[in-house]
Scaffold this motif. Structure first.
Motif, PDB file in Angstrom:
ATOM      1  N   THR A   1       0.839  -1.201   0.000  1.00  0.00           N
ATOM      2  CA  THR A   1       0.000   0.000   0.000  1.00  0.00           C
ATOM      3  C   THR A   1       0.872   1.248   0.000  1.00  0.00           C
ATOM      4  O   THR A   1       1.833   1.338   0.775  1.00  0.00           O
ATOM      5  CB  THR A   1      -0.912   0.013   1.237  1.00  0.00           C
ATOM      6  N   PRO A   2       0.558   2.251  -0.860  1.00  0.00           N
ATOM      7  CA  PRO A   2       1.341   3.492  -0.874  1.00  0.00           C
ATOM      8  C   PRO A   2       1.301   4.184   0.484  1.00  0.00           C
ATOM      9  O   PRO A   2       0.258   4.206   1.152  1.00  0.00           O
ATOM     10  CB  PRO A   2       0.653   4.334  -1.946  1.00  0.00           C
TER      11      PRO A   2
ATOM     12  N   VAL B   1      -3.046   9.510   4.515  1.00  0.00           N
ATOM     13  CA  VAL B   1      -4.317  10.216   4.322  1.00  0.00           C
ATOM     14  C   VAL B   1      -5.392   9.637   5.232  1.00  0.00           C
ATOM     15  O   VAL B   1      -6.152  10.366   5.892  1.00  0.00           O
ATOM     16  CB  VAL B   1      -4.761  10.145   2.849  1.00  0.00           C
ATOM     17  N   VAL B   2      -5.493   8.297   5.288  1.00  0.00           N
ATOM     18  CA  VAL B   2      -6.499   7.655   6.138  1.00  0.00           C
ATOM     19  C   VAL B   2      -6.265   8.001   7.604  1.00  0.00           C
ATOM     20  O   VAL B   2      -7.206   8.359   8.346  1.00  0.00           O
ATOM     21  CB  VAL B   2      -6.474   6.128   5.934  1.00  0.00           C
ATOM     22  N   CYS B   3      -5.004   7.926   8.056  1.00  0.00           N
ATOM     23  CA  CYS B   3      -4.694   8.258   9.448  1.00  0.00           C
ATOM     24  C   CYS B   3      -4.988   9.717   9.755  1.00  0.00           C
ATOM     25  O   CYS B   3      -5.519  10.045  10.822  1.00  0.00           O
ATOM     26  CB  CYS B   3      -3.224   7.951   9.739  1.00  0.00           C
TER      27      CYS B   3
ATOM     28  N   VAL C   1      -8.211  13.828  12.534  1.00  0.00           N
ATOM     29  CA  VAL C   1      -8.947  15.099  12.476  1.00  0.00           C
ATOM     30  C   VAL C   1     -10.374  14.919  12.993  1.00  0.00           C
ATOM     31  O   VAL C   1     -10.881  15.731  13.783  1.00  0.00           O
ATOM     32  CB  VAL C   1      -8.959  15.649  11.035  1.00  0.00           C
ATOM     33  N   VAL C   2     -11.035  13.850  12.551  1.00  0.00           N
ATOM     34  CA  VAL C   2     -12.415  13.603  13.004  1.00  0.00           C
ATOM     35  C   VAL C   2     -12.449  13.363  14.510  1.00  0.00           C
ATOM     36  O   VAL C   2     -13.327  13.889  15.211  1.00  0.00           O
ATOM     37  CB  VAL C   2     -13.007  12.396  12.248  1.00  0.00           C
ATOM     38  N   SER C   3     -11.504  12.607  15.029  1.00  0.00           N
ATOM     39  CA  SER C   3     -11.468  12.325  16.475  1.00  0.00           C
ATOM     40  C   SER C   3     -11.230  13.591  17.281  1.00  0.00           C
ATOM     41  O   SER C   3     -11.882  13.826  18.306  1.00  0.00           O
ATOM     42  CB  SER C   3     -10.370  11.303  16.773  1.00  0.00           C
ATOM     43  N   ILE C   4     -10.297  14.433  16.817  1.00  0.00           N
ATOM     44  CA  ILE C   4     -10.012  15.688  17.522  1.00  0.00           C
ATOM     45  C   ILE C   4     -11.230  16.606  17.486  1.00  0.00           C
ATOM     46  O   ILE C   4     -11.558  17.274  18.470  1.00  0.00           O
ATOM     47  CB  ILE C   4      -8.783  16.378  16.908  1.00  0.00           C
ATOM     48  N   PHE C   5     -11.932  16.629  16.354  1.00  0.00           N
ATOM     49  CA  PHE C   5     -13.122  17.474  16.229  1.00  0.00           C
ATOM     50  C   PHE C   5     -14.206  17.032  17.202  1.00  0.00           C
ATOM     51  O   PHE C   5     -14.826  17.864  17.886  1.00  0.00           O
ATOM     52  CB  PHE C   5     -13.644  17.422  14.791  1.00  0.00           C
ATOM     53  N   ILE C   6     -14.441  15.715  17.285  1.00  0.00           N
ATOM     54  CA  ILE C   6     -15.453  15.197  18.217  1.00  0.00           C
ATOM     55  C   ILE C   6     -15.060  15.514  19.661  1.00  0.00           C
ATOM     56  O   ILE C   6     -15.896  15.919  20.477  1.00  0.00           O
ATOM     57  CB  ILE C   6     -15.630  13.683  18.012  1.00  0.00           C
ATOM     58  N   GLU C   7     -13.782  15.336  19.983  1.00  0.00           N
ATOM     59  CA  GLU C   7     -13.312  15.644  21.329  1.00  0.00           C
ATOM     60  C   GLU C   7     -13.492  17.126  21.652  1.00  0.00           C
ATOM     61  O   GLU C   7     -13.878  17.489  22.774  1.00  0.00           O
ATOM     62  CB  GLU C   7     -11.845  15.260  21.463  1.00  0.00           C
ATOM     63  N   TYR C   8     -13.245  17.989  20.674  1.00  0.00           N
ATOM     64  CA  TYR C   8     -13.402  19.427  20.878  1.00  0.00           C
ATOM     65  C   TYR C   8     -14.874  19.788  21.110  1.00  0.00           C
ATOM     66  O   TYR C   8     -15.189  20.604  21.987  1.00  0.00           O
ATOM     67  CB  TYR C   8     -12.862  20.184  19.662  1.00  0.00           C
ATOM     68  N   ILE C   9     -15.764  19.183  20.324  1.00  0.00           N
ATOM     69  CA  ILE C   9     -17.193  19.448  20.494  1.00  0.00           C
ATOM     70  C   ILE C   9     -17.647  19.040  21.890  1.00  0.00           C
ATOM     71  O   ILE C   9     -18.383  19.768  22.579  1.00  0.00           O
ATOM     72  CB  ILE C   9     -18.012  18.707  19.422  1.00  0.00           C
TER      73      ILE C   9
END
Length: 411
Positions: free
Chosen positions: A14-15, A21-23, A28-36
């Motif tokens: 896998t490149p 990109v996946v990580c 980013v999504v996890s940090i956003f949820i934690e911030y909310i």
């Protein structure tokens, strides 16, 4: 041209940019949820909503538990799928009707068509992803205790169940607070001169002549059967009447506060805080609630017709709880009559709640039953959405339109 199955690429092929990109997206999504969650927690602290803040902390704990379950399912996926059992045992207690084996005459005609449909659908690729392309137990003439793909589907269902339960509890809290808004008018009425006059402590009145007495102290209140029948149907019209609210308010103040607090104490705010405390309890998924989830999954066995009775259990429970609460209010009025027909405070008798009025003398049992109902509703809705997502419309879990109607309407 014969189809030659291929295995998916590993990390070695896998490149690195795809992995990065996946990580990056997941982080980013996890940090956003934690911030909310942090912003909501800060807002609750500013508003001094201690119970709701504790409920938020409980939701965070549930998310952590969900992450731990996810980790266990990922780590144990291969060992569990490697356990082999006989086919006779593997075909018992299935959730869907077992298809009959095709006859030899129709087998050759149907095999090519079914194989083509299988390969054209996304199921083939998704199953190979979970099982790494082959079934070890099939080589031994057995079946897997639980295939890797089935574990993957279970993983998705548990996540959907947790999210559905939290959203269901939040919706219930919002609806409850919305209904309690009209109580503000009743609470404001307690500061008027008319209310002070009608509740003059120097006045006396017969219990049956008060508004509360006329509502509850009738011929039917003397019979247990008639009492339950009237209270059962009464919950559908006005679950909390104005006279009941004012009477319970007056009884609470007389039991816990000074009489001069009649026009100063905000009983509605106290009930709102109590609702938030109860929300803190029901939003969590305790071990016994997880045990009920296991029983609900077990009940989806073919032939048990769970769609005909399981969705109705929470309806029966919540109707019995509603009737019981109405019975408790009426019995508090009967206690006044038993102690004496003449009561002080014109229009508002002093009611005295007690644990003995509840089932088995345990008021918390009512809250536990409500907790069960909320979780069962969340289970039904989550199961419907999950099965629709995993297997599409017309799957064996919802072959009958009656099943879909019952699950959604009861939920």
């Amino acid at each position: 041209m014969a189809f030659k199955p291929e295995y998916e690429r590993t990390m070695e092929d896998t490149p690195t940019w795809a992995v990065a990109v996946v990580c990056f997206v997941l982080i980013v999504v996890s940090i956003f949820i934690e911030y909310i969650i942090h912003v909501i927690g800060h807002w609750l602290k500013v508003k001094q909503k201690r119970a709701l803040y504790e409920a938020l902390e409980k939701i965070k704990a549930e998310l952590m538990l969900l992450g731990f379950i996810s980790l266990l399912l990922t780590v144990l996926q291969q060992p569990i799928s490697g356990i082999c059992i006989s086919k006779s045992v593997g075909t018992t207690w299935r959730p869907c009707e077992q298809l009959k084996s095709p006859t030899k005459k129709n087998y050759q005609n149907s095999t090519g068509r079914k194989l083509l449909q299988f390969l054209e659908s996304g199921f083939g690729e998704r199953r190979r992803l979970a099982t790494k392309g082959y079934d070890k137990c099939a080589e031994k003439g057995k079946v897997a205790f639980m295939s890797a793909y089935a574990i993957h589907q279970l993983h998705i269902f548990i996540s959907a169940l947790a999210v559905s339960h939290v959203l269901n509890c939040i919706a219930t809290l919002a609806l409850g607070r919305t209904k309690m808004r009209k109580w503000k008018v009743w609470e404001d009425e307690t500061t008027t001169l008319e209310y002070k006059y009608s509740n003059d402590p120097e006045r006396f009145r017969f219990a049956r002549d008060t508004s509360f007495g006329r509502r509850h102290l009738n011929f039917w209140s003397e019979s247990t059967i008639l009492l339950w029948l009237v209270c059962f149907f009464r919950q559908f019209f006005r679950s909390v009447a104005k006279v009941d609210y004012l009477t319970l308010r007056h009884g609470f103040i007389m039991a816990h506060l000074a009489p001069e607090s009649q026009t100063k104490f905000d009983f509605r705010k106290y009930i709102t805080r109590s609702l938030e405390e109860d929300f803190k309890v029901v939003v969590g998924i305790s071990p016994i609630i997880w045990f009920f989830a296991v029983l609900f999954l077990l009940s989806n066995t073919y032939g048990w017709y769970s769609y005909l009775w399981l969705p109705f259990l929470p309806l029966i429970i919540i109707l019995m709880v509603g009737a019981k609460l109405q019975v408790i209010i009426t019995k508090m009025g009967l206690r006044i009559q038993d102690t004496g027909d003449v009561v002080k405070d014109k229009g508002t008798p002093v009611v005295r709640p007690g644990d003995d009025l509840f089932w088995f003398g345990r008021p918390r049992l009512i809250l536990f039953l409500i907790h069960i109902v909320l979780f069962q509703n969340a289970f039904q809705l989550a199961f419907f959405v999950w099965s629709l997502y995993e297997f599409g419309k017309g799957n064996c879990f919802h072959k009958r339109i009656e099943d879909i109607v019952v699950r959604i309407s009861m939920g």
